[in-house]
Enzyme design. Structure first.
Site, PDB file in Angstrom:
ATOM      1  N   GLY A  31      -5.714  -9.197  18.731  1.00 65.32           N
ATOM      2  CA  GLY A  31      -5.696 -10.524  18.144  1.00 65.32           C
ATOM      3  C   GLY A  31      -7.066 -10.924  17.630  1.00 65.32           C
ATOM      4  O   GLY A  31      -7.533 -12.031  17.881  1.00 65.32           O
ATOM      5  N   HIS A  32      -7.713  -9.998  16.922  1.00 62.62           N
ATOM      6  CA  HIS A  32      -9.039 -10.275  16.373  1.00 62.62           C
ATOM      7  C   HIS A  32      -9.370  -9.272  15.273  1.00 62.62           C
ATOM      8  O   HIS A  32      -8.662  -8.301  15.060  1.00 62.62           O
ATOM      9  CB  HIS A  32     -10.116 -10.231  17.465  1.00 62.62           C
ATOM     10  CG  HIS A  32     -10.289  -8.885  18.092  1.00 62.62           C
ATOM     11  ND1 HIS A  32      -9.603  -8.496  19.224  1.00 62.62           N
ATOM     12  CD2 HIS A  32     -11.058  -7.826  17.754  1.00 62.62           C
ATOM     13  CE1 HIS A  32      -9.947  -7.267  19.550  1.00 62.62           C
ATOM     14  NE2 HIS A  32     -10.828  -6.825  18.670  1.00 62.62           N
ATOM     15  N   SER A  33     -10.482  -9.546  14.622  1.00 58.02           N
ATOM     16  CA  SER A  33     -11.067  -8.650  13.631  1.00 58.02           C
ATOM     17  C   SER A  33     -12.555  -8.538  13.948  1.00 58.02           C
ATOM     18  O   SER A  33     -13.098  -9.389  14.647  1.00 58.02           O
ATOM     19  CB  SER A  33     -10.870  -9.241  12.230  1.00 58.02           C
ATOM     20  OG  SER A  33     -11.524  -8.458  11.257  1.00 58.02           O
ATOM     21  N   ARG A  91      -6.292  -6.849  14.017  1.00 63.22           N
ATOM     22  CA  ARG A  91      -5.461  -5.953  14.812  1.00 63.22           C
ATOM     23  C   ARG A  91      -4.859  -6.669  16.006  1.00 63.22           C
ATOM     24  O   ARG A  91      -5.509  -7.525  16.622  1.00 63.22           O
ATOM     25  CB  ARG A  91      -6.227  -4.716  15.266  1.00 63.22           C
ATOM     26  CG  ARG A  91      -7.139  -4.817  16.472  1.00 63.22           C
ATOM     27  CD  ARG A  91      -8.479  -5.506  16.294  1.00 63.22           C
ATOM     28  NE  ARG A  91      -9.178  -5.250  15.073  1.00 63.22           N
ATOM     29  CZ  ARG A  91     -10.044  -4.266  14.872  1.00 63.22           C
ATOM     30  NH1 ARG A  91     -10.387  -3.488  15.865  1.00 63.22           N
ATOM     31  NH2 ARG A  91     -10.632  -4.099  13.728  1.00 63.22           N
ATOM     32  N   ILE A 141     -13.953 -12.120  14.955  1.00 67.08           N
ATOM     33  CA  ILE A 141     -13.220 -13.254  14.392  1.00 67.08           C
ATOM     34  C   ILE A 141     -11.920 -13.300  15.180  1.00 67.08           C
ATOM     35  O   ILE A 141     -11.113 -12.380  15.111  1.00 67.08           O
ATOM     36  CB  ILE A 141     -12.943 -13.076  12.883  1.00 67.08           C
ATOM     37  CG1 ILE A 141     -14.251 -12.951  12.105  1.00 67.08           C
ATOM     38  CG2 ILE A 141     -12.105 -14.257  12.367  1.00 67.08           C
ATOM     39  CD1 ILE A 141     -14.065 -12.653  10.628  1.00 67.08           C
TER      40      ILE A 141
END
Length: 130
Positions: free
Chosen positions: A47-49, A94, A119
């Site tokens: 749940g981030h980049s 992802r 992020i």
């Protein structure tokens, strides 16, 4: 989309197989290694980049899905072989879902942990692409 499956060299032996991540297997120098395990049924990870960091994910045991999004396209990659992994470039959102019982996800990263590189909000991620 900037991600790809990479085969990890496998040495087959009747006593058990061995796979090695070294030298030129990855396009970056390894600076951090961690793993996810005992993920409860229905739980999600990721749940981030990352702004700069690249990651290489391997299902050491069991299976899980990696949902990738580059802001234009979304695709799902199922990892379930300990001799191949998913290289994820920076700038890709992802999410990890559908962990099988006993799944272990190995993550090899191009950098040490730095919160400023993450992020964690999808709307902020989409704005960063403009």
């Amino acid at each position: 989309m900037n991600s790809s499956i990479i085969k990890i060299p496998k040495i087959e032996d009747p006593r058990g197989n061995l796979s090695v991540i070294e030298k030129d297997v990855l396009p970056f120098e390894m600076k951090r290694v961690y793993y996810l395990y005992d993920v409860p049924s229905g739980a999600e990870r990721g749940g981030h980049s990352h702004k700069e960091q690249q990651e290489f994910l391997v299902a050491l045991s069991g299976s899980f899905d990696v949902i990738l999004n580059d802001g234009k396209e979304e695709k799902t990659v199922t990892l379930n072989k300990p001799f191949e992994g998913l290289l994820i470039a920076n700038g890709i959102w992802r999410e990890l879902k559908n962990f099988s019982s006993g799944a272990v996800c190995l993550v090899v990263a191009s950098d040490v942990f730095e919160e400023a590189d993450y992020i964690r909000d999808f709307e902020e991620f989409k704005r960063s692409l403009v």
